[in-house]
Design a protein around this motif. Structure first.
Motif, PDB file in Angstrom:
ATOM      1  N   HIS A 206      90.017   6.528 -87.151  1.00 27.63           N
ATOM      2  CA  HIS A 206      89.793   7.660 -87.883  1.00 27.63           C
ATOM      3  C   HIS A 206      88.157   8.111 -87.362  1.00 27.63           C
ATOM      4  CE1 HIS A 206      89.527  10.505 -91.221  1.00 27.63           C
ATOM      5  NE2 HIS A 206      90.559  10.143 -91.710  1.00 27.63           N
ATOM      6  N   CYS A 207      88.113   9.075 -86.365  1.00 20.81           N
ATOM      7  CA  CYS A 207      86.979   9.661 -85.757  1.00 20.81           C
ATOM      8  C   CYS A 207      86.258  10.815 -86.609  1.00 20.81           C
ATOM      9  CB  CYS A 207      87.140   9.867 -84.398  1.00 20.81           C
ATOM     10  SG  CYS A 207      87.985   8.570 -83.504  1.00 20.81           S
ATOM     11  N   ASN A 208      85.195  10.998 -87.028  1.00 19.51           N
ATOM     12  CA  ASN A 208      84.810  12.004 -87.923  1.00 19.51           C
ATOM     13  C   ASN A 208      83.486  12.730 -87.216  1.00 19.51           C
ATOM     14  OD1 ASN A 208      86.748  10.931 -90.096  1.00 19.51           O
ATOM     15  ND2 ASN A 208      84.982   9.046 -89.429  1.00 19.51           N
ATOM     16  N   VAL A 209      83.777  14.092 -86.993  1.00 21.39           N
ATOM     17  CA  VAL A 209      82.713  14.908 -86.569  1.00 21.39           C
ATOM     18  C   VAL A 209      82.175  15.609 -87.788  1.00 21.39           C
ATOM     19  CG1 VAL A 209      82.260  16.773 -84.921  1.00 21.39           C
ATOM     20  CG2 VAL A 209      83.792  14.976 -84.291  1.00 21.39           C
ATOM     21  N   GLY A 210      80.788  15.692 -87.877  1.00 20.21           N
ATOM     22  CA  GLY A 210      80.070  16.457 -88.951  1.00 20.21           C
ATOM     23  C   GLY A 210      79.028  17.585 -88.498  1.00 20.21           C
ATOM     24  N   VAL A 273      83.143  20.895 -79.403  1.00 16.20           N
ATOM     25  CA  VAL A 273      82.013  21.375 -78.887  1.00 16.20           C
ATOM     26  C   VAL A 273      81.290  22.456 -79.432  1.00 16.20           C
ATOM     27  CG1 VAL A 273      83.313  20.393 -76.646  1.00 16.20           C
ATOM     28  CG2 VAL A 273      83.618  23.054 -77.493  1.00 16.20           C
ATOM     29  N   ASN A 274      80.179  22.512 -79.274  1.00  8.72           N
ATOM     30  CA  ASN A 274      79.369  23.465 -79.975  1.00  8.72           C
ATOM     31  C   ASN A 274      78.532  24.153 -79.052  1.00  8.72           C
ATOM     32  OD1 ASN A 274      77.327  24.647 -81.289  1.00  8.72           O
ATOM     33  ND2 ASN A 274      77.474  23.536 -83.249  1.00  8.72           N
ATOM     34  N   ARG A 275      78.678  25.178 -78.382  1.00  9.34           N
ATOM     35  CA  ARG A 275      78.002  26.066 -77.348  1.00  9.34           C
ATOM     36  C   ARG A 275      76.622  26.503 -77.913  1.00  9.34           C
ATOM     37  NH1 ARG A 275      81.454  26.773 -73.065  1.00  9.34           N
ATOM     38  NH2 ARG A 275      83.375  26.711 -73.511  1.00  9.34           N
ATOM     39  N   LYS A 276      76.670  26.751 -79.090  1.00  8.86           N
ATOM     40  CA  LYS A 276      75.253  27.179 -79.644  1.00  8.86           C
ATOM     41  C   LYS A 276      74.289  25.894 -79.631  1.00  8.86           C
ATOM     42  CE  LYS A 276      75.057  28.007 -84.000  1.00  8.86           C
ATOM     43  NZ  LYS A 276      75.364  28.565 -85.378  1.00  8.86           N
ATOM     44  N   LEU A 277      74.751  24.785 -80.171  1.00  9.77           N
ATOM     45  CA  LEU A 277      73.836  23.572 -79.988  1.00  9.77           C
ATOM     46  C   LEU A 277      73.906  22.894 -78.736  1.00  9.77           C
ATOM     47  CD1 LEU A 277      72.367  21.750 -82.202  1.00  9.77           C
ATOM     48  CD2 LEU A 277      74.312  20.346 -82.220  1.00  9.77           C
ATOM     49  N   GLY A 278      74.839  23.507 -77.736  1.00  4.05           N
ATOM     50  CA  GLY A 278      74.921  22.832 -76.384  1.00  4.05           C
ATOM     51  C   GLY A 278      75.364  21.209 -76.245  1.00  4.05           C
ATOM     52  N   LEU A 279      76.154  20.948 -77.423  1.00  2.00           N
ATOM     53  CA  LEU A 279      76.665  19.549 -77.346  1.00  2.00           C
ATOM     54  C   LEU A 279      78.230  19.238 -77.657  1.00  2.00           C
ATOM     55  CD1 LEU A 279      73.702  17.734 -79.503  1.00  2.00           C
ATOM     56  CD2 LEU A 279      74.080  17.569 -76.850  1.00  2.00           C
ATOM     57  N   GLY A 280      78.654  18.419 -77.235  1.00  2.77           N
ATOM     58  CA  GLY A 280      80.070  18.126 -77.646  1.00  2.77           C
ATOM     59  C   GLY A 280      80.061  16.443 -77.688  1.00  2.77           C
ATOM     60  N   LEU A 281      81.203  16.008 -78.527  1.00  3.84           N
ATOM     61  CA  LEU A 281      81.631  14.735 -78.707  1.00  3.84           C
ATOM     62  C   LEU A 281      83.063  14.647 -78.538  1.00  3.84           C
ATOM     63  CD1 LEU A 281      80.686  11.783 -79.766  1.00  3.84           C
ATOM     64  CD2 LEU A 281      81.615  12.562 -82.141  1.00  3.84           C
ATOM     65  N   THR A 282      83.341  13.715 -77.414  1.00  7.47           N
ATOM     66  CA  THR A 282      84.802  13.796 -76.823  1.00  7.47           C
ATOM     67  C   THR A 282      85.156  12.185 -77.046  1.00  7.47           C
ATOM     68  OG1 THR A 282      84.381  12.834 -74.573  1.00  7.47           O
ATOM     69  CG2 THR A 282      84.269  15.278 -75.081  1.00  7.47           C
ATOM     70  N   ILE A 283      86.573  12.063 -77.222  1.00 10.29           N
ATOM     71  CA  ILE A 283      87.161  10.707 -77.414  1.00 10.29           C
ATOM     72  C   ILE A 283      88.160  10.986 -76.123  1.00 10.29           C
ATOM     73  CG2 ILE A 283      86.621  10.204 -79.936  1.00 10.29           C
ATOM     74  CD1 ILE A 283      89.461  10.962 -80.432  1.00 10.29           C
TER      75      ILE A 283
END
Length: 364
Positions: A206-210, A273-283
């Motif tokens: 259960h992977c959770n992005v916040g 992915v969040n282009r405004k923040l310039g970051l993404g989290l991938t699995i």
């Protein structure tokens, strides 16, 4: 990509630092107050990547940051150690923390379940998302070392036992690694049935992005060939499953079942992915290990989270599988292994490449 000021070679690092803990370390810690009082964990720092592996909770990874930015969801109860809510039906929601991931299983995932009369399986009552996530680790080890390839490796390992007198005896052996100079965390798991009867093995991450990674304008990226709403509430949600908006007071959760595409090596993936923040989290993972993949999308104010859930079983639950006759089981003394990799991607070029990888699989 993780940007370093110099090459992460042993000679170069030792030349620039008196102690390598200036840049990378593993460190046992214990929380001292509130619901988390007494909770033991392993803090891991890998350059700008920092995370906590909860030794008292299956070594699941709770908090994770990149360059000081939080990437995952922490639920209203916050960090907490073992308590009376852990394995009590739906009250398990009072102890679910969120985090980078928590492990669901092994006798059950998703909604609480009571084995009906006449079932081929022994009678039992199973809490929401099972018991393994609340099981403290034994034989816990943490280390930071140079391997034979010249990599500086941060490593956490241990084992968890889900067991009952006259019942199951399932052992999870877990190894978590992260290599300095990368923004990747690899989780390698092995579950062994040490009992003398066949046992159900329902297994979900259960992977959770916040927030702030999850924010209005962020995008859920999944190479989905087909999307099925779990229920009528989800079907009535007119917001695309991939689109993230602002939090809405009391908005109900939506859950989607995805049929994933895989590449020529059998690999599949998902991310936010969040282009405004310039970051993404991938699995990333082998699709054959996870024939089911669910997306939990909660845009409710105060419960603002997207869950990415690779699984060997459906969110529809144990009863659904029992009725179909396809509940996944593990033979006595047998083992199964799974690996899942988490990576932080940085910059629009890396985000574009990740989205293009999705597009190439589903021909968008």
């Amino acid at each position: 990509m993780l940007v370093q000021h110099n090459n992460p070679t042993r000679e170069n690092m030792l030349a620039h630092m008196g102690s390598l803990q200036q840049a990378a370390y593993t460190r046992p810690i214990e929380y001292q107050e509130g619901r988390a009082h007494g909770l033991k964990a392993i803090e891991v720092k890998n350059g700008p990547l920092r995370f906590m592996s909860m030794a008292d909770r299956a070594l699941d990874i709770a908090q994770i940051e990149y360059r000081g930015e939080n990437l995952t969801f922490l639920s209203k109860p916050g960090l907490n150690g073992r308590n009376q809510f852990d394995t009590n039906g739906l009250e398990a929601q009072r102890s679910i923390m969120g985090g980078l991931f928590f492990t669901c299983g092994f006798e059950n995932i998703c909604a609480p379940y009571v084995t009906p009369k006449g079932s081929q399986y022994p009678a039992g009552s199973y809490p929401m998302h099972g018991r393994i996530r609340t099981t403290p680790a034994e034989h816990v080890s943490s280390d930071a070392y140079w391997n034979e390839n010249g990599d500086y490796v941060l490593e956490v390992s241990g084992e968890m036992r889900e067991a009952e007198l006259f019942g199951e005896n399932m052992v999870l052996r877990r190894r978590i690694t992260s290599v300095y100079g990368t923004a990747t965390i690899t989780v390698e798991d092995e579950v062994t049935n040490e009992s003398f009867r066949e046992e159900p093995l329902m297994w979900m991450y259960h992977c959770n992005v916040g927030w702030p990674l999850l924010d209005s304008g962020a995008e859920v990226v999944i190479p989905s060939r087909k999307v099925t709403p779990r229920d009528e509430t989800t079907a009535a949600d007119d917001t695309p499953w991939s689109q993230i908006g602002e939090p809405v007071a009391n908005k109900p959760e939506s859950v989607y079942l995805h049929d994933l595409a895989a590449d020529e090596h059998g690999r599949s993936f998902a991310g936010v992915v969040n282009r405004k923040l310039g970051l993404g989290l991938t699995i990333e993972f082998d699709a054959a290990d996870f024939p089911y993949f669910m997306e939990w999308k909660s845009m409710g104010a105060g419960d603002y989270v997207v869950g990415l859930e690779p699984s060997n079983s459906s969110v529809l639950g144990r009863g659904w599988h029992e009725q179909r006759g396809d509940l996944h089981t593990l033979a006595p003394q047998a083992s199964e292994r799974k690996t899942i990799t988490f990576t932080v991607i940085e910059g629009n070029e890396a985000i574009d490449a990740f989205v293009a990888r999705r597009d190439a699989l589903v021909n968008i």
